[in-house]
Design an enzyme around this catalytic site. Structure first.
Site, PDB file in Angstrom:
ATOM      1  N   TYR A   1      -1.576  -7.999  33.696  1.00  0.00           N
ATOM      2  CA  TYR A   1      -2.065  -7.628  32.367  1.00  0.00           C
ATOM      3  C   TYR A   1      -1.192  -6.514  31.819  1.00  0.00           C
ATOM      4  O   TYR A   1      -0.680  -5.676  32.572  1.00  0.00           O
ATOM      5  CB  TYR A   1      -3.516  -7.128  32.431  1.00  0.00           C
ATOM      6  CG  TYR A   1      -4.552  -8.226  32.499  1.00  0.00           C
ATOM      7  CD1 TYR A   1      -5.089  -8.761  31.335  1.00  0.00           C
ATOM      8  CD2 TYR A   1      -4.981  -8.721  33.725  1.00  0.00           C
ATOM      9  CE1 TYR A   1      -6.050  -9.766  31.386  1.00  0.00           C
ATOM     10  CE2 TYR A   1      -5.949  -9.737  33.783  1.00  0.00           C
ATOM     11  CZ  TYR A   1      -6.472 -10.251  32.605  1.00  0.00           C
ATOM     12  OH  TYR A   1      -7.423 -11.245  32.655  1.00  0.00           O
TER      13      TYR A   1
ATOM     14  N   ARG B   1     -10.241 -14.918  32.931  1.00  0.00           N
ATOM     15  CA  ARG B   1     -11.275 -14.847  31.919  1.00  0.00           C
ATOM     16  C   ARG B   1     -10.878 -13.712  30.983  1.00  0.00           C
ATOM     17  O   ARG B   1     -10.694 -12.584  31.447  1.00  0.00           O
ATOM     18  CB  ARG B   1     -12.562 -14.490  32.653  1.00  0.00           C
ATOM     19  CG  ARG B   1     -13.834 -14.712  31.939  1.00  0.00           C
ATOM     20  CD  ARG B   1     -14.984 -14.407  32.899  1.00  0.00           C
ATOM     21  NE  ARG B   1     -15.165 -15.493  33.863  1.00  0.00           N
ATOM     22  CZ  ARG B   1     -16.229 -16.316  33.857  1.00  0.00           C
ATOM     23  NH1 ARG B   1     -17.190 -16.130  32.985  1.00  0.00           N
ATOM     24  NH2 ARG B   1     -16.319 -17.278  34.733  1.00  0.00           N
TER      25      ARG B   1
ATOM     26  N   ASP C   1     -11.834 -11.444  27.517  1.00  0.00           N
ATOM     27  CA  ASP C   1     -12.908 -11.100  26.593  1.00  0.00           C
ATOM     28  C   ASP C   1     -12.512 -11.376  25.147  1.00  0.00           C
ATOM     29  O   ASP C   1     -11.333 -11.504  24.819  1.00  0.00           O
ATOM     30  CB  ASP C   1     -13.219  -9.592  26.680  1.00  0.00           C
ATOM     31  CG  ASP C   1     -13.940  -9.234  27.961  1.00  0.00           C
ATOM     32  OD1 ASP C   1     -14.550 -10.116  28.594  1.00  0.00           O
ATOM     33  OD2 ASP C   1     -13.883  -8.039  28.343  1.00  0.00           O
TER      34      ASP C   1
ATOM     35  N   ARG D   1      -9.034  -2.432  30.754  1.00  0.00           N
ATOM     36  CA  ARG D   1      -9.399  -1.608  29.596  1.00  0.00           C
ATOM     37  C   ARG D   1      -9.998  -0.269  30.028  1.00  0.00           C
ATOM     38  O   ARG D   1      -9.785   0.756  29.377  1.00  0.00           O
ATOM     39  CB  ARG D   1     -10.362  -2.369  28.692  1.00  0.00           C
ATOM     40  CG  ARG D   1      -9.656  -3.522  27.967  1.00  0.00           C
ATOM     41  CD  ARG D   1     -10.631  -4.528  27.406  1.00  0.00           C
ATOM     42  NE  ARG D   1     -11.556  -3.912  26.486  1.00  0.00           N
ATOM     43  CZ  ARG D   1     -12.638  -4.510  26.008  1.00  0.00           C
ATOM     44  NH1 ARG D   1     -12.932  -5.746  26.365  1.00  0.00           N
ATOM     45  NH2 ARG D   1     -13.430  -3.876  25.176  1.00  0.00           N
TER      46      ARG D   1
END
Lengths: 281, 281
Positions: free
Chosen positions: B117, B56, B58, B221
């Site tokens: 990531y 998922r 953002d 993040r």
């Protein structure tokens, strides 16, 4: 204590994402790089400040090292203060990498001794993360054939076959300067680059690098189109020699689109172009 | 001759520029990655085709190797034909890098064993050509301190201090799954990368790479924000240990913005994360 009457001449190294600019040169009513820079400089100085750009870039073309000169601006701030003020006021798609105080007669365009452009081609399937900075071409491309062809451009030649744009203006008037369509290419090569957006091994990122004393309108994009045709084996590398000898734009093929192109660096007296050995490879 | 009744299950490797998407997951009336993909798949199949995404992402977050699964689609075209049809119909900011036929029970999310990531920080003056893909921070950052801190994340930990988002939902309900906020980080490091947009030597491009069996909302993040604070010497590297032990999001600092983040790769049984040695360096 700053002297309020002191004035400065500046060399400003600019980068921009060309996507949302109508090119580099001021045009009334349109968003351009020169327009934005002059607006911000004028705001800082409290009076109209003209700026000169070293290289003219078309709509959609980027710059990593465009150079602007300002001959007479007040206040005579130091370089860091100008750098910070400009970056605070310029829009997000235009930034200043360096500001230097220079002699008042410095001229970004006339004093430049060479300019370097780079054109990037992604040879593989669709790459959304690179679409604003690459020309995307599917189908086999032989990079070494492109490199062989690119090297044939080095030297002083009449590049009329590679000069696009200026449609509607009689040919004789378009390049009616002393040197006409003759330019000296100092370096021209094609290299592989690592894709920065993903670990893609099923494609290749190809970079065309050209350093010359000057460029005709759309010259790099026309060269990029010609080199890709050669890499695709639709033409031989010696097509370059035919085009140089022919001096007619109608002989060359497709002009590559602007988003692959970046004005990389501008050289002044004493600056040497980088040979780039080992970079990104 | 294709058999009109044959059906296929597909694994689709997707990349996208997250700038103009409202995140990855379908939301009625908004432009999302899943929404665009399902629209195109349904158009090709002539009937509604649901797709499942492995990760998922953002709003504003990119993907270089997002994975989608489709369990039952007709026609049973070969991989290349699907790849070409999808790329012809998807919008320019979303592309397919690979299509593979898989077993009908393949599930992009449940079958994933790890996800990688990457988060990119440009530490230098304003860089318009990298603004959509980096977090830009001025002021000295010590990359080796960031790396030392990043390595402390490796292992199985409760990452509650690093879980953002879900505001308005009671905490107890937000992560009310079997494993709660515990995840296993397989790799975590900070490396230098060559800037791709210019020869910038007056700044550094820093890449945070994290591989884990799963991620909490905004986890990367939040980690990127924490690592930057450590690199700026506003905190010591052992702040990581304090945060892991504290299990409270209010302990951590600023969440880094989405544009620096890319879902790099998703691993399935048999896939090994790349240690990346030597890449881009």
């Amino acid at each position: 204590v700053p002297d309020g009457s002191a004035r400065a001449a500046l060399r400003i190294v600019l980068s921009y994402d060309g996507t949302d600019f109508h090119g580099s040169q001021r045009q009334s009513g349109r968003r351009t790089v020169q327009g934005e820079l002059e607006r911000v400089l004028s705001h800082l100085a409290g009076t109209e400040i003209p700026a000169t750009l070293a290289g003219r870039t078309d709509e959609g073309v980027h710059a990593a090292g465009q150079v602007a000169s300002v001959t007479d601006i007040r206040p005579a701030w130091d370089e860091i203060r100008y750098l910070e003020a400009l970056n605070a006021l310029l829009p997000v798609d235009c930034g200043v990498a360096r500001v230097e105080r220079v002699a008042p007669d410095f001229h970004a365009r006339y004093d430049a001794t060479w300019r370097e452009y780079r054109f990037r081609i992604w040879n593989g399937s669709s790459e959304p993360l690179a679409r604003r900075q690459t020309w995307q071409r599917r189908g086999a491309i032989d990079r070494s054939l492109m490199d062989e062809a690119a090297r044939r451009l080095v030297g002083t030649h009449d590049f009329a076959s590679f000069a696009g744009g200026g449609e509607g203006v009689p040919w004789s008037q378009r390049h009616a300067t002393k040197r006409g369509t003759t330019r000296t290419v100092l370096m021209s090569s094609v290299r592989p680059l690592s894709p920065w957006w993903a670990d893609r091994r099923d494609g290749q990122l190809i970079e065309v690098r050209i350093v010359a004393d000057g460029f005709l309108p759309r010259m790099v994009r026309t060269i990029a189109g010609v080199l890709v045709e050669i890499g695709q084996r639709r033409r031989d590398a010696d097509w370059i020699d035919t085009l140089l000898a022919g001096r007619d734009r109608r002989l060359a093929g497709e002009t590559a689109p602007p988003q692959g192109l970046t004005l990389w660096r501008v050289g002044y007296a004493g600056d040497l172009p980088d040979d780039g050995a080992g970079e990104h490879e």
